[in-house]
Design a protein around this motif. Structure first.
Motif, mmCIF file in Angstrom:
data_model
loop_
_atom_site.group_PDB
_atom_site.id
_atom_site.type_symbol
_atom_site.label_atom_id
_atom_site.label_comp_id
_atom_site.label_asym_id
_atom_site.label_seq_id
_atom_site.Cartn_x
_atom_site.Cartn_y
_atom_site.Cartn_z
ATOM 1 N N VAL A 78 -9.885 -7.201 -0.297
ATOM 2 C CA VAL A 78 -8.732 -6.973 -1.165
ATOM 3 C C VAL A 78 -7.787 -5.950 -0.550
ATOM 4 O O VAL A 78 -8.198 -4.860 -0.149
ATOM 5 C CB VAL A 78 -9.182 -6.478 -2.558
ATOM 6 C CG1 VAL A 78 -7.974 -6.209 -3.436
ATOM 7 C CG2 VAL A 78 -10.103 -7.502 -3.213
ATOM 8 N N THR A 79 -6.508 -6.314 -0.489
ATOM 9 C CA THR A 79 -5.458 -5.399 -0.049
ATOM 10 C C THR A 79 -4.571 -5.068 -1.238
ATOM 11 O O THR A 79 -4.069 -5.971 -1.914
ATOM 12 C CB THR A 79 -4.597 -6.024 1.063
ATOM 13 O OG1 THR A 79 -5.411 -6.270 2.214
ATOM 14 C CG2 THR A 79 -3.452 -5.084 1.458
ATOM 15 N N LEU A 80 -4.392 -3.784 -1.497
ATOM 16 C CA LEU A 80 -3.480 -3.347 -2.556
ATOM 17 C C LEU A 80 -2.116 -3.054 -1.956
ATOM 18 O O LEU A 80 -1.992 -2.205 -1.069
ATOM 19 C CB LEU A 80 -4.005 -2.085 -3.239
ATOM 20 C CG LEU A 80 -3.053 -1.456 -4.260
ATOM 21 C CD1 LEU A 80 -2.903 -2.339 -5.487
ATOM 22 C CD2 LEU A 80 -3.504 -0.054 -4.647
ATOM 23 N N PHE A 81 -1.086 -3.747 -2.430
ATOM 24 C CA PHE A 81 0.292 -3.456 -2.053
ATOM 25 C C PHE A 81 0.882 -2.629 -3.203
ATOM 26 O O PHE A 81 1.293 -3.167 -4.219
ATOM 27 C CB PHE A 81 1.084 -4.750 -1.840
ATOM 28 C CG PHE A 81 0.618 -5.563 -0.666
ATOM 29 C CD1 PHE A 81 1.119 -5.329 0.606
ATOM 30 C CD2 PHE A 81 -0.343 -6.563 -0.829
ATOM 31 C CE1 PHE A 81 0.688 -6.076 1.694
ATOM 32 C CE2 PHE A 81 -0.786 -7.322 0.249
ATOM 33 C CZ PHE A 81 -0.269 -7.076 1.516
ATOM 34 N N LEU A 166 -4.824 -15.569 -1.502
ATOM 35 C CA LEU A 166 -4.311 -15.482 -2.859
ATOM 36 C C LEU A 166 -3.502 -14.195 -3.022
ATOM 37 O O LEU A 166 -3.912 -13.139 -2.553
ATOM 38 C CB LEU A 166 -5.466 -15.486 -3.872
ATOM 39 C CG LEU A 166 -5.100 -15.404 -5.357
ATOM 40 C CD1 LEU A 166 -4.341 -16.656 -5.796
ATOM 41 C CD2 LEU A 166 -6.357 -15.209 -6.202
ATOM 42 N N ILE A 167 -2.336 -14.314 -3.669
ATOM 43 C CA ILE A 167 -1.495 -13.148 -3.964
ATOM 44 C C ILE A 167 -1.374 -13.028 -5.481
ATOM 45 O O ILE A 167 -0.979 -13.982 -6.159
ATOM 46 C CB ILE A 167 -0.082 -13.288 -3.356
ATOM 47 C CG1 ILE A 167 -0.145 -13.654 -1.876
ATOM 48 C CG2 ILE A 167 0.704 -11.992 -3.553
ATOM 49 C CD1 ILE A 167 1.205 -14.048 -1.288
ATOM 50 N N LEU A 168 -1.689 -11.862 -6.005
ATOM 51 C CA LEU A 168 -1.588 -11.605 -7.437
ATOM 52 C C LEU A 168 -0.490 -10.580 -7.699
ATOM 53 O O LEU A 168 -0.381 -9.585 -6.978
ATOM 54 C CB LEU A 168 -2.910 -11.062 -7.985
ATOM 55 C CG LEU A 168 -4.154 -11.933 -7.810
ATOM 56 C CD1 LEU A 168 -5.380 -11.196 -8.320
ATOM 57 C CD2 LEU A 168 -3.985 -13.270 -8.530
ATOM 58 N N ILE A 169 0.317 -10.820 -8.726
ATOM 59 C CA ILE A 169 1.339 -9.859 -9.104
ATOM 60 C C ILE A 169 1.333 -9.696 -10.630
ATOM 61 O O ILE A 169 1.895 -10.512 -11.353
ATOM 62 C CB ILE A 169 2.741 -10.251 -8.569
ATOM 63 C CG1 ILE A 169 3.785 -9.192 -8.960
ATOM 64 C CG2 ILE A 169 3.142 -11.646 -8.991
ATOM 65 C CD1 ILE A 169 5.098 -9.305 -8.211
ATOM 66 N N PRO A 170 0.648 -8.664 -11.125
ATOM 67 C CA PRO A 170 0.705 -8.383 -12.560
ATOM 68 C C PRO A 170 2.153 -8.065 -12.952
ATOM 69 O O PRO A 170 2.825 -7.276 -12.286
ATOM 70 C CB PRO A 170 -0.190 -7.143 -12.712
ATOM 71 C CG PRO A 170 -1.085 -7.173 -11.515
ATOM 72 C CD PRO A 170 -0.246 -7.732 -10.411
ATOM 73 N N VAL A 193 -7.475 -11.328 -0.559
ATOM 74 C CA VAL A 193 -6.630 -11.279 -1.751
ATOM 75 C C VAL A 193 -5.670 -10.102 -1.676
ATOM 76 O O VAL A 193 -6.068 -8.987 -1.312
ATOM 77 C CB VAL A 193 -7.501 -11.149 -3.023
ATOM 78 C CG1 VAL A 193 -6.624 -11.074 -4.268
ATOM 79 C CG2 VAL A 193 -8.478 -12.317 -3.127
ATOM 80 N N GLY A 194 -4.411 -10.338 -2.010
ATOM 81 C CA GLY A 194 -3.408 -9.279 -2.072
ATOM 82 C C GLY A 194 -3.002 -9.025 -3.514
ATOM 83 O O GLY A 194 -2.792 -9.969 -4.274
ATOM 84 N N ILE A 195 -2.907 -7.753 -3.902
ATOM 85 C CA ILE A 195 -2.484 -7.380 -5.252
ATOM 86 C C ILE A 195 -1.207 -6.555 -5.141
ATOM 87 O O ILE A 195 -1.193 -5.513 -4.473
ATOM 88 C CB ILE A 195 -3.553 -6.541 -5.973
ATOM 89 C CG1 ILE A 195 -4.891 -7.287 -6.014
ATOM 90 C CG2 ILE A 195 -3.088 -6.179 -7.384
ATOM 91 C CD1 ILE A 195 -6.041 -6.412 -6.500
ATOM 92 N N GLY A 232 -3.508 -1.442 -10.771
ATOM 93 C CA GLY A 232 -4.275 -1.920 -9.620
ATOM 94 C C GLY A 232 -5.769 -1.752 -9.820
ATOM 95 O O GLY A 232 -6.568 -2.622 -9.447
ATOM 96 N N MET A 233 -6.156 -0.627 -10.431
ATOM 97 C CA MET A 233 -7.576 -0.393 -10.696
ATOM 98 C C MET A 233 -8.131 -1.413 -11.676
ATOM 99 O O MET A 233 -9.287 -1.835 -11.560
ATOM 100 C CB MET A 233 -7.772 1.017 -11.253
ATOM 101 C CG MET A 233 -7.359 2.131 -10.320
ATOM 102 S SD MET A 233 -7.618 3.729 -11.108
ATOM 103 C CE MET A 233 -6.331 4.700 -10.305
ATOM 104 N N ALA A 234 -7.303 -1.804 -12.666
ATOM 105 C CA ALA A 234 -7.746 -2.782 -13.655
ATOM 106 C C ALA A 234 -8.060 -4.121 -12.988
ATOM 107 O O ALA A 234 -9.112 -4.728 -13.232
ATOM 108 C CB ALA A 234 -6.679 -2.964 -14.731
ATOM 109 N N VAL A 235 -7.162 -4.584 -12.122
ATOM 110 C CA VAL A 235 -7.382 -5.850 -11.419
ATOM 111 C C VAL A 235 -8.587 -5.747 -10.481
ATOM 112 O O VAL A 235 -9.446 -6.630 -10.425
ATOM 113 C CB VAL A 235 -6.134 -6.270 -10.618
ATOM 114 C CG1 VAL A 235 -6.359 -7.612 -9.942
ATOM 115 C CG2 VAL A 235 -4.910 -6.342 -11.514
ATOM 116 N N MET A 236 -8.658 -4.630 -9.749
ATOM 117 C CA MET A 236 -9.739 -4.444 -8.789
ATOM 118 C C MET A 236 -11.093 -4.406 -9.474
ATOM 119 O O MET A 236 -12.087 -4.943 -8.959
ATOM 120 C CB MET A 236 -9.500 -3.141 -8.012
ATOM 121 C CG MET A 236 -10.428 -2.943 -6.823
ATOM 122 S SD MET A 236 -10.113 -4.123 -5.500
ATOM 123 C CE MET A 236 -11.775 -4.449 -4.939
ATOM 124 N N SER A 237 -11.147 -3.806 -10.649
ATOM 125 C CA SER A 237 -12.408 -3.718 -11.388
ATOM 126 C C SER A 237 -12.923 -5.103 -11.759
ATOM 127 O O SER A 237 -14.126 -5.381 -11.667
ATOM 128 C CB SER A 237 -12.222 -2.877 -12.656
ATOM 129 O OG SER A 237 -11.897 -1.543 -12.338
#
Length: 245
Positions: A78-81, A166-170, A193-195, A232-237
């Protein structure tokens, strides 16, 4: 058991040489003695169980007793942007994302970012952020030290993300929790996965549209608006919970 990170050049066939600030930490802070056991990681794919064999003011030599793989790493990369937040929030974000299992953190400059960093400031910040990643990796017993990249523009970040599975954008205007569950449920071991997380003011609509065109999936994190340091922490969790082996 205490863990330390070294470069490949410090690893020999039978022993590992620990130098730098860790020497003082081992000798004077932890007060470790010859014969005590430590874990040493190359920060990539090997972890060594070692016993301290020599102690001096400049070096600690540890005899290799066993070699293991990165047992504590998530099977998903997982990469956090993360859009640059105000104050020292980035430090907290890095610390917690490393604890949760992120592999890489990319600070991103977006339209609504209040923080603006010139090249000199960015270099100093990145160095500090990497040290925070190192400390968090030690504390959480990670097998690697997650890389904190130099800040980049939103456009460059999207180009990086397009290489991923996969790219996720809350997004605060996104709806349909069922869709969010389905998308996150597609994440499987071996995926990259990128967030993307926006700044305090959120992403501009044109940035969200650019992310859509790049293949990003808009997801909702519920009916409450989360702070930039929480999202970001919510998605990562959730990713960690679903993919922890």
């Amino acid at each position: 058991m205490y863990r330390f990170f070294v470069e490949n050049s410090q690893i020999g066939e039978e022993s590992i040489s620990i130098t730098g600030n860790d020497v003082n930490h081992i000798k004077n802070v932890l007060r470790m003695r010859i014969g005590e056991t430590v874990l040493i990681s190359d920060g990539k794919d090997r972890e060594y169980t070692c016993s301290i064999s020599e102690l001096s003011d400049e070096e600690v030599v540890a005899k290799i007793e066993d070699v293991n793989g990165p047992e504590r790493e998530l099977p998903v990369k997982v990469t956090l942007f993360q859009a640059l937040p105000k104050g020292d929030k980035m430090e907290t974000i890095i610390q917690k994302m490393v604890e949760l299992g992120a592999e890489r953190i990319v600070p991103v400059s977006t339209k609504r970012c209040v923080v603006k960093l010139d090249a000199k400031k960015a270099e100093k910040k990145t160095e500090r952020w990497q040290n925070i990643s190192l400390s968090a990796a030690k504390q959480s017993k990670r097998g690697i030290v997650p890389q904190v990249e130099s800040p980049m523009t939103f456009g460059l970040a999207l180009q990086e993300a397009q290489k991923m599975d996969l790219i996720l954008i809350p997004y605060e205007n996104a709806e349909n929790m069922k869709y969010t569950r389905e998308v996150i449920g597609t994440i499987k071991p071996g995926m990259n996965v990128g967030i993307f997380i926006g700044p305090e003011g959120g992403f501009a609509e044109e940035e969200v549209e650019a992310a859509r065109k790049a293949g990003a999936r808009e997801i909702t994190l519920g009916k409450r608006i989360l702070r930039t340091e929480t999202a970001g922490m919510a998605v990562m969790s959730v990713i960690m919970f679903l993919n922890e082996e």
